[in-house]
Design a protein around this motif. Structure first.
Motif, PDB file in Angstrom:
ATOM      1  N   GLN A  55       0.827  -1.202   0.000  1.00  0.00           N
ATOM      2  CA  GLN A  55       0.000   0.000   0.000  1.00  0.00           C
ATOM      3  C   GLN A  55       0.863   1.255   0.000  1.00  0.00           C
ATOM      4  OE1 GLN A  55      -2.811  -0.131   3.234  1.00  0.00           O
ATOM      5  NE2 GLN A  55      -3.534  -2.169   2.684  1.00  0.00           N
ATOM      6  N   ARG A  56       1.878   1.271   0.843  1.00  0.00           N
ATOM      7  CA  ARG A  56       2.777   2.427   0.880  1.00  0.00           C
ATOM      8  C   ARG A  56       3.446   2.632  -0.474  1.00  0.00           C
ATOM      9  NH1 ARG A  56       4.858   0.039   6.464  1.00  0.00           N
ATOM     10  NH2 ARG A  56       3.621   1.299   7.928  1.00  0.00           N
ATOM     11  N   ALA A  57       3.871   1.531  -1.093  1.00  0.00           N
ATOM     12  CA  ALA A  57       4.594   1.638  -2.358  1.00  0.00           C
ATOM     13  C   ALA A  57       3.692   2.142  -3.481  1.00  0.00           C
ATOM     14  CB  ALA A  57       5.209   0.283  -2.729  1.00  0.00           C
ATOM     15  N   ILE A  58       2.443   1.680  -3.530  1.00  0.00           N
ATOM     16  CA  ILE A  58       1.532   2.170  -4.571  1.00  0.00           C
ATOM     17  C   ILE A  58       1.236   3.647  -4.363  1.00  0.00           C
ATOM     18  CG2 ILE A  58      -0.794   1.967  -5.533  1.00  0.00           C
ATOM     19  CD1 ILE A  58      -0.664  -1.029  -4.945  1.00  0.00           C
ATOM     20  N   THR A  59       1.019   4.033  -3.128  1.00  0.00           N
ATOM     21  CA  THR A  59       0.800   5.445  -2.814  1.00  0.00           C
ATOM     22  C   THR A  59       2.003   6.281  -3.220  1.00  0.00           C
ATOM     23  OG1 THR A  59      -0.602   4.861  -0.943  1.00  0.00           O
ATOM     24  CG2 THR A  59       0.326   7.073  -0.950  1.00  0.00           C
ATOM     25  N   ALA A  60       3.195   5.832  -2.840  1.00  0.00           N
ATOM     26  CA  ALA A  60       4.414   6.562  -3.177  1.00  0.00           C
ATOM     27  C   ALA A  60       4.618   6.626  -4.680  1.00  0.00           C
ATOM     28  CB  ALA A  60       5.616   5.893  -2.503  1.00  0.00           C
ATOM     29  N   TYR A  61       4.342   5.535  -5.366  1.00  0.00           N
ATOM     30  CA  TYR A  61       4.524   5.507  -6.820  1.00  0.00           C
ATOM     31  C   TYR A  61       3.691   6.602  -7.484  1.00  0.00           C
ATOM     32  CZ  TYR A  61       4.479   3.818 -11.629  1.00  0.00           C
ATOM     33  OH  TYR A  61       4.605   3.732 -12.998  1.00  0.00           O
ATOM     34  N   ARG A  62       2.433   6.666  -7.134  1.00  0.00           N
ATOM     35  CA  ARG A  62       1.548   7.615  -7.797  1.00  0.00           C
ATOM     36  C   ARG A  62       1.907   9.058  -7.435  1.00  0.00           C
ATOM     37  NH1 ARG A  62      -4.208   4.917  -6.543  1.00  0.00           N
ATOM     38  NH2 ARG A  62      -5.009   6.841  -7.459  1.00  0.00           N
ATOM     39  N   PHE A  63       2.330   9.270  -6.195  1.00  0.00           N
ATOM     40  CA  PHE A  63       2.716  10.635  -5.813  1.00  0.00           C
ATOM     41  C   PHE A  63       3.989  11.071  -6.525  1.00  0.00           C
ATOM     42  CE2 PHE A  63       5.059  13.708  -3.316  1.00  0.00           C
ATOM     43  CZ  PHE A  63       4.099  14.685  -3.119  1.00  0.00           C
ATOM     44  N   TRP A  64       4.996  10.198  -6.588  1.00  0.00           N
ATOM     45  CA  TRP A  64       6.294  10.573  -7.138  1.00  0.00           C
ATOM     46  C   TRP A  64       6.406  10.341  -8.637  1.00  0.00           C
ATOM     47  CZ3 TRP A  64       9.280  13.484  -4.193  1.00  0.00           C
ATOM     48  CH2 TRP A  64       9.161  13.398  -2.803  1.00  0.00           C
ATOM     49  N   TYR A  65       5.338   9.859  -9.264  1.00  0.00           N
ATOM     50  CA  TYR A  65       5.413   9.595 -10.699  1.00  0.00           C
ATOM     51  C   TYR A  65       5.832  10.836 -11.503  1.00  0.00           C
ATOM     52  CZ  TYR A  65       4.344   7.765 -15.313  1.00  0.00           C
ATOM     53  OH  TYR A  65       4.452   7.364 -16.618  1.00  0.00           O
ATOM     54  N   PRO A  66       5.274  12.033 -11.253  1.00  0.00           N
ATOM     55  CA  PRO A  66       5.699  13.201 -12.026  1.00  0.00           C
ATOM     56  C   PRO A  66       7.194  13.488 -11.912  1.00  0.00           C
ATOM     57  CG  PRO A  66       3.697  13.668 -10.803  1.00  0.00           C
ATOM     58  CD  PRO A  66       4.201  12.358 -10.293  1.00  0.00           C
ATOM     59  N   THR A  67       7.770  13.210 -10.755  1.00  0.00           N
ATOM     60  CA  THR A  67       9.201  13.435 -10.551  1.00  0.00           C
ATOM     61  C   THR A  67      10.019  12.527 -11.452  1.00  0.00           C
ATOM     62  OG1 THR A  67       8.756  14.022  -8.235  1.00  0.00           O
ATOM     63  CG2 THR A  67      11.026  13.440  -8.808  1.00  0.00           C
ATOM     64  N   VAL A  68       9.687  11.243 -11.469  1.00  0.00           N
ATOM     65  CA  VAL A  68      10.428  10.290 -12.294  1.00  0.00           C
ATOM     66  C   VAL A  68      10.147  10.542 -13.777  1.00  0.00           C
ATOM     67  CG1 VAL A  68      10.771   7.840 -12.798  1.00  0.00           C
ATOM     68  CG2 VAL A  68      10.494   8.608 -10.433  1.00  0.00           C
ATOM     69  N   SER A  69       8.916  10.920 -14.107  1.00  0.00           N
ATOM     70  CA  SER A  69       8.591  11.251 -15.488  1.00  0.00           C
ATOM     71  C   SER A  69       9.439  12.413 -15.988  1.00  0.00           C
ATOM     72  CB  SER A  69       7.103  11.594 -15.602  1.00  0.00           C
ATOM     73  OG  SER A  69       6.760  11.974 -16.910  1.00  0.00           O
ATOM     74  N   ASN A  70       9.625  13.412 -15.147  1.00  0.00           N
ATOM     75  CA  ASN A  70      10.456  14.555 -15.524  1.00  0.00           C
ATOM     76  C   ASN A  70      11.908  14.136 -15.722  1.00  0.00           C
ATOM     77  OD1 ASN A  70      10.671  17.235 -16.248  1.00  0.00           O
ATOM     78  ND2 ASN A  70      10.746  18.016 -14.161  1.00  0.00           N
TER      79      ASN A  70
END
Length: 488
Positions: A55-70
């Motif tokens: 659960q923590r990892a899915i939450t973190a993934y979606r929050f930090w996705y814009p950072t990794v996308s950039n």
């Protein structure tokens, strides 16, 4: 990114995490933990730990996705020799440039602004530019050009690092970043269809450190028009590389105070500033599963949202791409719109208030369609017709661009074209009668100039873009047709 408070970020944690327990290893929907005399029994403790980490990892993934996308955008430039803070690239873009919903409407310029040595200056000449600076997390820093404070009249824009305490010089439009690495993105509008003039306008832009303002030594300009580039995060987004890239960014960038709850989530997963990221086999498996689940959840937001406000015309399949009008960071009076945030970053890049305005005179607007008139997803093996009423309500120009649903980038075929544009392919059409456009593996006889080729076995979606939209684009008095399946 701009959050009102740490409490709002805590709300993100709770909202993202809710409903994810069914994805946990070994647990089906509604699976219960087993407790005896108030203590976990059997494998309950391990299952609960695995569930919590997932659960923590899915939450973190979606929050930090814009950072990794950039970071994917940054890496695209680096891969062709454009070094951070030393050069920036320009291109009359086409399908050969892979990137989330990039388009061929205008020449682009982009590069990394490295603020580790102090503030950077972007000096625009007068002209038809649309530009912005976003921080490493795709948080908005400033607008430039027509939607910015210079309003196309030119000017000097100053980007400050997070901890800058020096005296601000006069005569600059200023924005403060939350990160050291920033994305500079600029497009030059090809007025009258003159691409060469627009490319020359980009070359006239000067980027240099404030420290050298007395004798500027601008960053080098590199033309990447003919170069195949991948400026996406596709190769990272569904595997452990997502977390490896994120760990590098967390280590290199200063902490953003309003992100503290989200840093806490990462620490539970083994990503923390000042510590090596070395997940064991168990955590690696959880992180890879979370990357796949998180990415897929975001794609559902992009292409299968059930939000009623995504619809502009009740009898059409076209939808708004952005769901929060006028907000650079998906903020509403009652909190952060998570669905809107997921939807945008799953298919697009960069944010700015100007991109989401819904009023006449806004810089541009975007509508998405992934379905035909019957509600079936668009199929690269079928032929379609799209009818566009004329005139299209835009003061500048408009386009229809076709994207591969797997890459969220322009379709790549031997036609080497993905858009039909009013300034180019459609410049000679009459604006007094409806216009039929064609899409599919086979061009209708005599309509090759109004046709985009698609590949059998692949899905696709389309954007309508209107630049300088007029009132009819917003009041529903103008509406496009849907994609209609036709025989070749």
């Amino acid at each position: 990114m701009k959050f009102a408070s740490t409490a709002l970020a805590l709300g993100i944690v709770a909202s993202f995490a809710s409903g994810n327990s069914a994805l946990a290893q070994g647990a089906g929907p509604g699976a219960a933990y087993n407790f005896e005399r108030g203590f976990p029994a059997g494998d309950t403790a391990q299952r609960a730990r695995d569930d919590a980490d997932l659960q923590r990892a899915i939450t973190a993934y979606r929050f930090w996705y814009p950072t990794v996308s950039n970071e994917g955008i940054f890496n695209g430039n680096r891969s062709v020799g454009i070094e951070d803070g030393k050069a920036w690239g320009i291109a009359a873009a086409g399908p050969r440039q892979l990137g989330f919903t990039l388009n061929s409407d205008t020449p682009y310029g982009s590069g990394v602004l490295d603020l580790s040595g102090g503030p950077m200056v972007i000096e625009l000449p007068p002209g038809a530019f649309i530009g912005l600076v976003d921080d490493h997390h795709q948080g908005w820093v400033l607008d430039m050009g027509l939607p910015g404070p210079d309003a196309g009249k030119g000017g000097k824009h100053l980007v400050l690092p997070p901890d800058y305490k020096g005296k601000l010089p006069a005569g600059y439009f200023t924005g403060r970043s939350k990160s050291l690495k920033n994305l500079f993105a600029l497009r030059a509008l090809p007025v009258g269809g003159d691409v060469a003039k627009a490319m020359a306008a980009l070359r006239a832009v000067k980027i240099y450190p404030l420290a050298s303002a007395a004798k500027p030594q601008p960053l080098k300009v590199v033309d990447t028009t003919a170069i195949r580039m991948d400026s996406s995060s596709l190769r990272w987004e569904d595997n452990i590389q997502f977390w490896q890239q994120l760990a590098k960014i967390i280590e290199a960038e200063p902490l953003v105070p309003s992100f503290l709850p989200m840093y806490g989530l990462l620490a539970e997963l083994g990503i923390a500033k000042g510590k090596p990221f070395s997940p064991d086999a168990r955590m690696t498996a959880i992180l890879e599963r979370a990357a796949r689940a998180g990415r897929d959840q975001m794609l559902v937001s992009a292409f299968a949202s059930n939000r009623p406000d995504r619809v502009n015309w009740p009898d059409r399949k076209w939808e708004w791409v952005g769901l929060v009008p006028g907000s650079a960071q998906f903020e509403t009076p009652s909190g952060l719109d998570l669905e809107a945030r997921d939807r945008w970053f799953a298919q697009a890049i960069v944010t700015s208030p100007a991109m989401f305005r819904r009023n006449a005179g806004a810089g541009s607007l975007y509508w998405l369609s992934a379905m035909d008139s019957s509600g079936a997803y668009l199929d690269g093996g079928k032929n379609y017709r799209l009818t566009i009423p004329q005139p299209v309500p835009g003061k500048l120009f408009w386009s229809v661009t076709v994207y591969d649903s797997a890459t969220r980038s322009q379709v790549q075929t031997d036609q080497d074209k993905a858009a039909l544009r009013s300034l180019f392919e459609l410049k000679d059409v009459k604006t007094t009668a409806p216009l039929d456009l064609h899409f599919g593996p086979t061009a209708p006889a005599g309509q090759e100039g109004r046709w985009i080729k698609t590949e059998p076995g692949k899905g696709w979606f389309a954007y309508i873009r209107i630049y300088g939209p007029e009132a009819a684009a917003f009041d529903k008095s103008w509406k496009p047709g849907d994609f209609e399946a036709v025989n070749p």
